[in-house]
Design a protein around this motif. Sequence first.
Motif, PDB file in Angstrom:
ATOM      1  N   GLY A 200      -1.066   8.459  55.941  1.00  0.00           N
ATOM      2  CA  GLY A 200      -0.405   8.362  57.229  1.00  0.00           C
ATOM      3  C   GLY A 200       0.002   6.938  57.550  1.00  0.00           C
ATOM      4  O   GLY A 200      -0.449   5.978  56.920  1.00  0.00           O
ATOM      5  N   ALA A 201       0.856   6.816  58.545  1.00  0.00           N
ATOM      6  CA  ALA A 201       1.370   5.503  58.939  1.00  0.00           C
ATOM      7  C   ALA A 201       0.272   4.676  59.598  1.00  0.00           C
ATOM      8  O   ALA A 201      -0.666   5.204  60.196  1.00  0.00           O
ATOM      9  CB  ALA A 201       2.552   5.669  59.885  1.00  0.00           C
ATOM     10  N   TRP A 202       0.397   3.359  59.482  1.00  0.00           N
ATOM     11  CA  TRP A 202      -0.512   2.429  60.148  1.00  0.00           C
ATOM     12  C   TRP A 202       0.316   1.237  60.629  1.00  0.00           C
ATOM     13  O   TRP A 202       1.504   1.139  60.331  1.00  0.00           O
ATOM     14  CB  TRP A 202      -1.638   1.986  59.216  1.00  0.00           C
ATOM     15  N   ASP A 203      -0.309   0.337  61.354  1.00  0.00           N
ATOM     16  CA  ASP A 203       0.396  -0.842  61.848  1.00  0.00           C
ATOM     17  C   ASP A 203       0.575  -1.827  60.694  1.00  0.00           C
ATOM     18  O   ASP A 203      -0.206  -2.764  60.529  1.00  0.00           O
ATOM     19  CB  ASP A 203      -0.387  -1.481  62.995  1.00  0.00           C
ATOM     20  N   SER A 204       1.624  -1.604  59.916  1.00  0.00           N
ATOM     21  CA  SER A 204       1.832  -2.429  58.724  1.00  0.00           C
ATOM     22  C   SER A 204       2.281  -3.843  59.068  1.00  0.00           C
ATOM     23  O   SER A 204       2.236  -4.728  58.209  1.00  0.00           O
ATOM     24  CB  SER A 204       2.852  -1.770  57.794  1.00  0.00           C
ATOM     25  N   ALA A 205       2.710  -4.069  60.306  1.00  0.00           N
ATOM     26  CA  ALA A 205       3.046  -5.439  60.699  1.00  0.00           C
ATOM     27  C   ALA A 205       1.808  -6.322  60.688  1.00  0.00           C
ATOM     28  O   ALA A 205       1.889  -7.534  60.473  1.00  0.00           O
ATOM     29  CB  ALA A 205       3.684  -5.448  62.086  1.00  0.00           C
ATOM     30  N   GLY A 206       0.640  -5.721  60.897  1.00  0.00           N
ATOM     31  CA  GLY A 206      -0.592  -6.495  60.921  1.00  0.00           C
ATOM     32  C   GLY A 206      -1.355  -6.483  59.618  1.00  0.00           C
ATOM     33  O   GLY A 206      -2.204  -7.354  59.387  1.00  0.00           O
ATOM     34  N   ALA A 207      -1.080  -5.506  58.751  1.00  0.00           N
ATOM     35  CA  ALA A 207      -1.817  -5.407  57.489  1.00  0.00           C
ATOM     36  C   ALA A 207      -0.973  -4.682  56.454  1.00  0.00           C
ATOM     37  O   ALA A 207      -0.657  -3.496  56.626  1.00  0.00           O
ATOM     38  CB  ALA A 207      -3.138  -4.673  57.704  1.00  0.00           C
ATOM     39  N   ARG A 208      -0.596  -5.381  55.394  1.00  0.00           N
ATOM     40  CA  ARG A 208       0.162  -4.760  54.305  1.00  0.00           C
ATOM     41  C   ARG A 208       0.009  -5.606  53.050  1.00  0.00           C
ATOM     42  O   ARG A 208      -0.253  -6.809  53.102  1.00  0.00           O
ATOM     43  CB  ARG A 208       1.642  -4.628  54.669  1.00  0.00           C
ATOM     44  N   ALA A 209       0.172  -4.965  51.915  1.00  0.00           N
ATOM     45  CA  ALA A 209       0.143  -5.666  50.633  1.00  0.00           C
ATOM     46  C   ALA A 209       1.503  -6.293  50.364  1.00  0.00           C
ATOM     47  O   ALA A 209       2.541  -5.785  50.818  1.00  0.00           O
ATOM     48  CB  ALA A 209      -0.220  -4.694  49.513  1.00  0.00           C
ATOM     49  N   GLY A 210       1.503  -7.383  49.631  1.00  0.00           N
ATOM     50  CA  GLY A 210       2.760  -8.056  49.295  1.00  0.00           C
ATOM     51  C   GLY A 210       2.530  -9.170  48.307  1.00  0.00           C
ATOM     52  O   GLY A 210       1.442  -9.302  47.725  1.00  0.00           O
ATOM     53  N   LEU A 211       3.547  -9.969  48.103  1.00  0.00           N
ATOM     54  CA  LEU A 211       3.459 -11.078  47.155  1.00  0.00           C
ATOM     55  C   LEU A 211       2.796 -12.288  47.794  1.00  0.00           C
ATOM     56  O   LEU A 211       3.026 -12.583  48.968  1.00  0.00           O
ATOM     57  CB  LEU A 211       4.854 -11.478  46.661  1.00  0.00           C
ATOM     58  N   HIS A 212       1.986 -12.984  47.017  1.00  0.00           N
ATOM     59  CA  HIS A 212       1.488 -14.281  47.457  1.00  0.00           C
ATOM     60  C   HIS A 212       2.639 -15.280  47.323  1.00  0.00           C
ATOM     61  O   HIS A 212       3.465 -15.161  46.402  1.00  0.00           O
ATOM     62  CB  HIS A 212       0.307 -14.732  46.600  1.00  0.00           C
ATOM     63  N   PRO A 213       2.737 -16.250  48.220  1.00  0.00           N
ATOM     64  CA  PRO A 213       3.848 -17.213  48.114  1.00  0.00           C
ATOM     65  C   PRO A 213       3.976 -17.859  46.742  1.00  0.00           C
ATOM     66  O   PRO A 213       5.092 -18.078  46.258  1.00  0.00           O
ATOM     67  CB  PRO A 213       3.519 -18.241  49.196  1.00  0.00           C
ATOM     68  N   THR A 214       2.860 -18.134  46.085  1.00  0.00           N
ATOM     69  CA  THR A 214       2.928 -18.794  44.773  1.00  0.00           C
ATOM     70  C   THR A 214       3.514 -17.886  43.695  1.00  0.00           C
ATOM     71  O   THR A 214       3.931 -18.371  42.641  1.00  0.00           O
ATOM     72  CB  THR A 214       1.544 -19.282  44.333  1.00  0.00           C
ATOM     73  N   ALA A 215       3.574 -16.562  43.957  1.00  0.00           N
ATOM     74  CA  ALA A 215       4.192 -15.652  42.988  1.00  0.00           C
ATOM     75  C   ALA A 215       5.681 -15.906  42.859  1.00  0.00           C
ATOM     76  O   ALA A 215       6.305 -15.496  41.872  1.00  0.00           O
ATOM     77  CB  ALA A 215       3.938 -14.207  43.401  1.00  0.00           C
ATOM     78  N   LEU A 216       6.267 -16.587  43.846  1.00  0.00           N
ATOM     79  CA  LEU A 216       7.702 -16.869  43.782  1.00  0.00           C
ATOM     80  C   LEU A 216       8.044 -17.826  42.650  1.00  0.00           C
ATOM     81  O   LEU A 216       9.210 -17.903  42.221  1.00  0.00           O
ATOM     82  CB  LEU A 216       8.185 -17.414  45.121  1.00  0.00           C
ATOM     83  N   ARG A 217       7.055 -18.549  42.145  1.00  0.00           N
ATOM     84  CA  ARG A 217       7.311 -19.403  40.974  1.00  0.00           C
ATOM     85  C   ARG A 217       7.713 -18.561  39.767  1.00  0.00           C
ATOM     86  O   ARG A 217       8.553 -18.970  38.964  1.00  0.00           O
ATOM     87  CB  ARG A 217       6.059 -20.223  40.635  1.00  0.00           C
ATOM     88  N   PHE A 218       7.114 -17.380  39.639  1.00  0.00           N
ATOM     89  CA  PHE A 218       7.475 -16.460  38.554  1.00  0.00           C
ATOM     90  C   PHE A 218       8.949 -16.093  38.644  1.00  0.00           C
ATOM     91  O   PHE A 218       9.682 -16.100  37.651  1.00  0.00           O
ATOM     92  CB  PHE A 218       6.593 -15.213  38.630  1.00  0.00           C
ATOM     93  N   LEU A 219       9.408 -15.781  39.857  1.00  0.00           N
ATOM     94  CA  LEU A 219      10.806 -15.414  40.059  1.00  0.00           C
ATOM     95  C   LEU A 219      11.738 -16.585  39.778  1.00  0.00           C
ATOM     96  O   LEU A 219      12.823 -16.405  39.199  1.00  0.00           O
ATOM     97  CB  LEU A 219      11.031 -14.918  41.481  1.00  0.00           C
ATOM     98  N   ALA A 220      11.313 -17.790  40.167  1.00  0.00           N
ATOM     99  CA  ALA A 220      12.141 -18.967  39.943  1.00  0.00           C
ATOM    100  C   ALA A 220      12.255 -19.274  38.457  1.00  0.00           C
ATOM    101  O   ALA A 220      13.338 -19.601  37.958  1.00  0.00           O
ATOM    102  CB  ALA A 220      11.555 -20.163  40.686  1.00  0.00           C
ATOM    103  N   GLU A 221      11.146 -19.164  37.748  1.00  0.00           N
ATOM    104  CA  GLU A 221      11.159 -19.436  36.307  1.00  0.00           C
ATOM    105  C   GLU A 221      12.044 -18.449  35.565  1.00  0.00           C
ATOM    106  O   GLU A 221      12.752 -18.819  34.627  1.00  0.00           O
ATOM    107  CB  GLU A 221       9.731 -19.380  35.757  1.00  0.00           C
ATOM    108  N   ARG A 222      12.026 -17.183  35.995  1.00  0.00           N
ATOM    109  CA  ARG A 222      12.829 -16.154  35.324  1.00  0.00           C
ATOM    110  C   ARG A 222      14.252 -16.097  35.863  1.00  0.00           C
ATOM    111  O   ARG A 222      15.091 -15.388  35.312  1.00  0.00           O
ATOM    112  CB  ARG A 222      12.151 -14.797  35.462  1.00  0.00           C
ATOM    113  N   GLN A 223      14.519 -16.793  36.961  1.00  0.00           N
ATOM    114  CA  GLN A 223      15.868 -16.863  37.554  1.00  0.00           C
ATOM    115  C   GLN A 223      16.429 -15.472  37.882  1.00  0.00           C
ATOM    116  O   GLN A 223      17.540 -15.115  37.505  1.00  0.00           O
ATOM    117  CB  GLN A 223      16.820 -17.622  36.633  1.00  0.00           C
ATOM    118  N   VAL A 224      15.635 -14.703  38.616  1.00  0.00           N
ATOM    119  CA  VAL A 224      16.077 -13.360  38.998  1.00  0.00           C
ATOM    120  C   VAL A 224      17.157 -13.455  40.070  1.00  0.00           C
ATOM    121  O   VAL A 224      17.283 -14.461  40.776  1.00  0.00           O
ATOM    122  CB  VAL A 224      14.899 -12.503  39.496  1.00  0.00           C
ATOM    123  N   ALA A 225      17.933 -12.395  40.199  1.00  0.00           N
ATOM    124  CA  ALA A 225      19.054 -12.366  41.149  1.00  0.00           C
ATOM    125  C   ALA A 225      18.664 -11.779  42.496  1.00  0.00           C
ATOM    126  O   ALA A 225      19.183 -12.185  43.535  1.00  0.00           O
ATOM    127  CB  ALA A 225      20.219 -11.567  40.560  1.00  0.00           C
TER     128      ALA A 225
END
Length: 303
Positions: A200-225
Amino acid sequence: MSGADFGSLYRELRNTAPGGVAPLGALVTLTPARTLAAAREVRSGRSVSLAAPVNTRAGPDNAEPAQHRLTAPAGAPDPDGLQFARDRIAMNIHGDVDSHIDALCHVIYGGTLHGGVPAADVLSPDGSAALSIDLARDGIVGRGVLLDVPRLHGIPWLEPGSHVSAEDLAAAEAQQGVRVGRGDILLVRVGHQRRRAQLGAWDSAGARAGLHPTALRFLAERQVAVLGGDGNNDTAPSAVPSVAFPVHVLAVHAMGLHLLDYLQFEELAPLCEREGRWSFLCVIAPLRLSSATGSPVNPLAIL
């Protein structure tokens, strides 16, 4: 993650982003040659929608549900004449339920948009012409790659508040036998939609899974679009107390990545599993909105 560390990461990613300050942002990595190569991913001809159904019911994660109503015909159908059924829809494009794409003008950080464009350009009464979703009016067509992080850990979904790290992305890549490359449309499954469907739905604005900011280095290294997820892409609570949506800031503002939020991969993931491959042709077609910060979207994976 401290505000100072986030600032350092922001500058690092901004300075190394392949799109630089180009109007298209990271879409410059998705060349016609790469689109042509992506077309060769089609083998079975099976297409799968990556969008969640438009949600018109209020809930803990949907305070502003989409409005959809039949506008005609009024009353009973005329058995002898010609009539047309018509309807109208209105929605908050950037809500926490419906699938949408964020334009490069969506994130205002430090008073500017991606590339240092003044934020006043998006706040004008006529909407945003600078960096609007119109940049993607011809569609985004390329090689999609799905990385299934819950599968990596042997669980159906990541619990709200869980972070996906760069190491998780690399490990999922290795386990699935696929490699993310330049110009790819990277899709990261955290299992948000499956959890919502089962618990069921929950208040995902307060709690949800996602990427850690440092994971963006992976995207930068691979140069995704493009980056897409079945949640908001950002974890809640934020890993950076002083920045509510650090992944949005890094991806959109620093790197020039169009973001796809609240997609659904519950049909695609088992299909990839059965076919033993996690890459495919991906077609993203936003609405033709000349001055908008985003658009509802129904991306297609074609295997």
